[in-house]
Design a protein around this motif. Sequence first.
Motif, PDB file in Angstrom:
ATOM      1  N   PRO A   1       0.856  -1.118  -0.138  1.00  0.00           N
ATOM      2  CA  PRO A   1      -0.020  -0.075  -0.003  1.00  0.00           C
ATOM      3  C   PRO A   1       0.743   1.224  -0.058  1.00  0.00           C
ATOM      4  O   PRO A   1       0.350   2.323   0.036  1.00  0.00           O
ATOM      5  CB  PRO A   1      -1.008  -0.117   1.405  1.00  0.00           C
ATOM      6  CG  PRO A   1       0.183  -0.842   2.244  1.00  0.00           C
ATOM      7  CD  PRO A   1       1.108  -1.775   1.099  1.00  0.00           C
TER       8      PRO A   1
ATOM      9  N   THR B   1       5.331   0.878  12.374  1.00  0.00           N
ATOM     10  CA  THR B   1       4.164   0.734  11.273  1.00  0.00           C
ATOM     11  C   THR B   1       4.291  -0.523  10.421  1.00  0.00           C
ATOM     12  O   THR B   1       3.625  -0.789   9.456  1.00  0.00           O
ATOM     13  CB  THR B   1       3.567   1.826  10.704  1.00  0.00           C
ATOM     14  OG1 THR B   1       4.782   2.207   9.787  1.00  0.00           O
ATOM     15  CG2 THR B   1       3.326   2.965  11.491  1.00  0.00           C
ATOM     16  N   TYR B   2       5.381  -1.370  10.480  1.00  0.00           N
ATOM     17  CA  TYR B   2       5.863  -2.131   9.727  1.00  0.00           C
ATOM     18  C   TYR B   2       4.728  -3.378   9.381  1.00  0.00           C
ATOM     19  O   TYR B   2       4.536  -3.451   8.139  1.00  0.00           O
ATOM     20  CB  TYR B   2       7.176  -3.183   9.842  1.00  0.00           C
ATOM     21  CG  TYR B   2       7.126  -4.045  11.102  1.00  0.00           C
ATOM     22  CD1 TYR B   2       7.383  -3.793  12.467  1.00  0.00           C
ATOM     23  CD2 TYR B   2       7.079  -5.288  10.916  1.00  0.00           C
ATOM     24  CE1 TYR B   2       7.551  -4.599  13.361  1.00  0.00           C
ATOM     25  CE2 TYR B   2       7.041  -6.231  11.679  1.00  0.00           C
ATOM     26  CZ  TYR B   2       7.353  -5.973  13.137  1.00  0.00           C
ATOM     27  OH  TYR B   2       7.263  -6.790  14.086  1.00  0.00           O
ATOM     28  N   ARG B   3       4.088  -3.682  10.289  1.00  0.00           N
ATOM     29  CA  ARG B   3       2.973  -4.855  10.012  1.00  0.00           C
ATOM     30  C   ARG B   3       1.881  -4.413   9.011  1.00  0.00           C
ATOM     31  O   ARG B   3       1.494  -4.987   8.258  1.00  0.00           O
ATOM     32  CB  ARG B   3       2.588  -5.612  11.192  1.00  0.00           C
ATOM     33  CG  ARG B   3       3.209  -6.797  11.634  1.00  0.00           C
ATOM     34  CD  ARG B   3       3.109  -7.147  12.982  1.00  0.00           C
ATOM     35  NE  ARG B   3       3.740  -6.201  13.781  1.00  0.00           N
ATOM     36  CZ  ARG B   3       3.267  -6.163  15.199  1.00  0.00           C
ATOM     37  NH1 ARG B   3       2.504  -6.828  15.551  1.00  0.00           N
ATOM     38  NH2 ARG B   3       3.876  -5.025  15.792  1.00  0.00           N
ATOM     39  N   GLY B   4       1.351  -3.135   9.517  1.00  0.00           N
ATOM     40  CA  GLY B   4       0.387  -2.643   8.910  1.00  0.00           C
ATOM     41  C   GLY B   4       0.435  -2.272   7.556  1.00  0.00           C
ATOM     42  O   GLY B   4      -0.406  -2.386   6.534  1.00  0.00           O
ATOM     43  N   HIS B   5       1.689  -1.921   7.104  1.00  0.00           N
ATOM     44  CA  HIS B   5       2.285  -1.616   5.810  1.00  0.00           C
ATOM     45  C   HIS B   5       2.633  -2.718   5.041  1.00  0.00           C
ATOM     46  O   HIS B   5       3.051  -2.662   3.908  1.00  0.00           O
ATOM     47  CB  HIS B   5       3.354  -0.405   5.662  1.00  0.00           C
ATOM     48  CG  HIS B   5       2.918   0.965   6.149  1.00  0.00           C
ATOM     49  ND1 HIS B   5       3.153   1.654   7.076  1.00  0.00           N
ATOM     50  CD2 HIS B   5       2.018   1.505   5.248  1.00  0.00           C
ATOM     51  CE1 HIS B   5       2.400   3.028   7.041  1.00  0.00           C
ATOM     52  NE2 HIS B   5       1.742   2.695   6.116  1.00  0.00           N
ATOM     53  N   GLY B   6       2.843  -3.880   5.680  1.00  0.00           N
ATOM     54  CA  GLY B   6       3.682  -5.201   4.781  1.00  0.00           C
ATOM     55  C   GLY B   6       5.238  -4.843   4.715  1.00  0.00           C
ATOM     56  O   GLY B   6       5.746  -5.465   3.711  1.00  0.00           O
TER      57      GLY B   6
END
Lengths: 218, 299
Positions: free
Chosen positions: A14, A51-56
């Motif tokens: 994203p 925020t690494y998980r939410g952004h992939g």
Amino acid sequence: MDLLDIIGPVMIGPSSSHTAGAVRLGRVGRLVLGEEPKKAKIFLHGSFKETYRGHGTDRAIIAGLLGFDTSDPRIRESLKIAKERGLNYEFLPIDLPEAHPNTAYMELWGETSIARVTGSSIGGGAVLITDINGYPVRITAKYPTLIVPHNDQPGAVAKVTSVIAWHGINIAQMSVARQKKGAEALMVIETDQPIDEETCKEIKRLPGITGGFIIPPL
Amino acid sequence: MYLESIEQLIKIAKENGQTLGRMALILEAKDREVPEEQLLNIMRERLQVMQSAVTEGLQGNRSVGGLVGGQALKYQAWFNSGKSLASGVFGKAITYALAVSEANASMGLIVAAPTAGSAGVIPGVLLSIMEEYEIPEEKVIEGLYAAGAVGLVIAYKASLSGAQGGCQAECGSAAAMAAVAATELLGGSPEQAAHAGAIALKGMLGLVCDPVAGLVEVPCVKRNVSAAVQALAAVDLALAGITSAIPLDEVIGAMGEIGRELPLSLKETARGGLAATPTGKALAKKIFGRKEEKNGENN
């Protein structure tokens, strides 16, 4: 800015900085290691850490380590593919003073070698590699880039640049980094024309040159 | 190519009797020293990715952060039921803008245009017009060059990044780019196209970038819809002969200035606006409270 960068790039979402740029960081890590990574410790700083998980971003960096490019739909499944390919990874938090908010420090292990790479995703999918194996560098991966570890002695740079010149390749930017006088040092040469594997091999055979690899424009 | 202003592009296009889109393509080909055909092919591929992103977004996949997904599908059903307030191009544009934005949020393949966060606006506007008015593919590709040229000027005069200029720089720029391209697709003159771009961007000025949990999900997906609708309204006004009192180049300049004056909390830092609401903060906590994911021997 280029018109084709404005209506583009084609990428897996994203976020250009948290996804596309992160894939590129992983790809540089793989190229520096020079072989299939088997183990990776990835330290995330700043916004990457938050925020690494939410952004992939995790999937993106692993995808890059697996050699996928920014438009490869396998990015979504990269954590699973890593498992299948025997890549053990771990994401860890880190605080790097004065680093760009989107910075990753990677420790990578292959069958025969180890590599350490620090890089930042600086916006719009662009990256800046700031450290390779302890040497401070500035690599954007926008140009063909030749990295040459060598012994810090007179003539090393001249020998390498003359081979490059002989092949009709023009140097766009160049820098030399060393940890201390007379020890091993690192040449970073960005060129206008692509450098082929043969030229790289020729350089690696020169006296005083201890290695060499190419990072193509990513 | 280097482009100083929209005014400059209009002047060259008129001297050569071309549309802004065709002129941008010609100039770009000349600058890169490649045949126009090659650039048409590159952009054709991107147009196809925009189309496939619509299809992907209509699968209803959940986003990575889990805040969005399935909205395009839901809206499409409403639109198809005939009860929708928005008919024709407007309803399709809303569907497609939602679909591409949701595809982006769920790690789908998209064209960043100008950014990933605003990727739904241009496909929303152009693909709906392309279908409803049966515009040939090559014209739409030229339209993407017009949009790209507007983006180039914005990149020089202001910014295309939410972190530098707020959402007006991303969704606002996309709306202006889409409006200029769409006006030409519908037969508007270069001047009318520029008025449409100016009207669209004026409507987005001041828009902040305040993503919940820092993710490209809330409010980004629905802001793509706002921008697409804004662009279509601007196109319709311009085609009616309504002009913008402030020319597009100056609106772009104002956007850059507003972006610089916006506080940092409202420029993609997730520290202000919607991100700082009680619900925004609760959602962020929920997403980032999840268990760490690891594998292999280092667990």
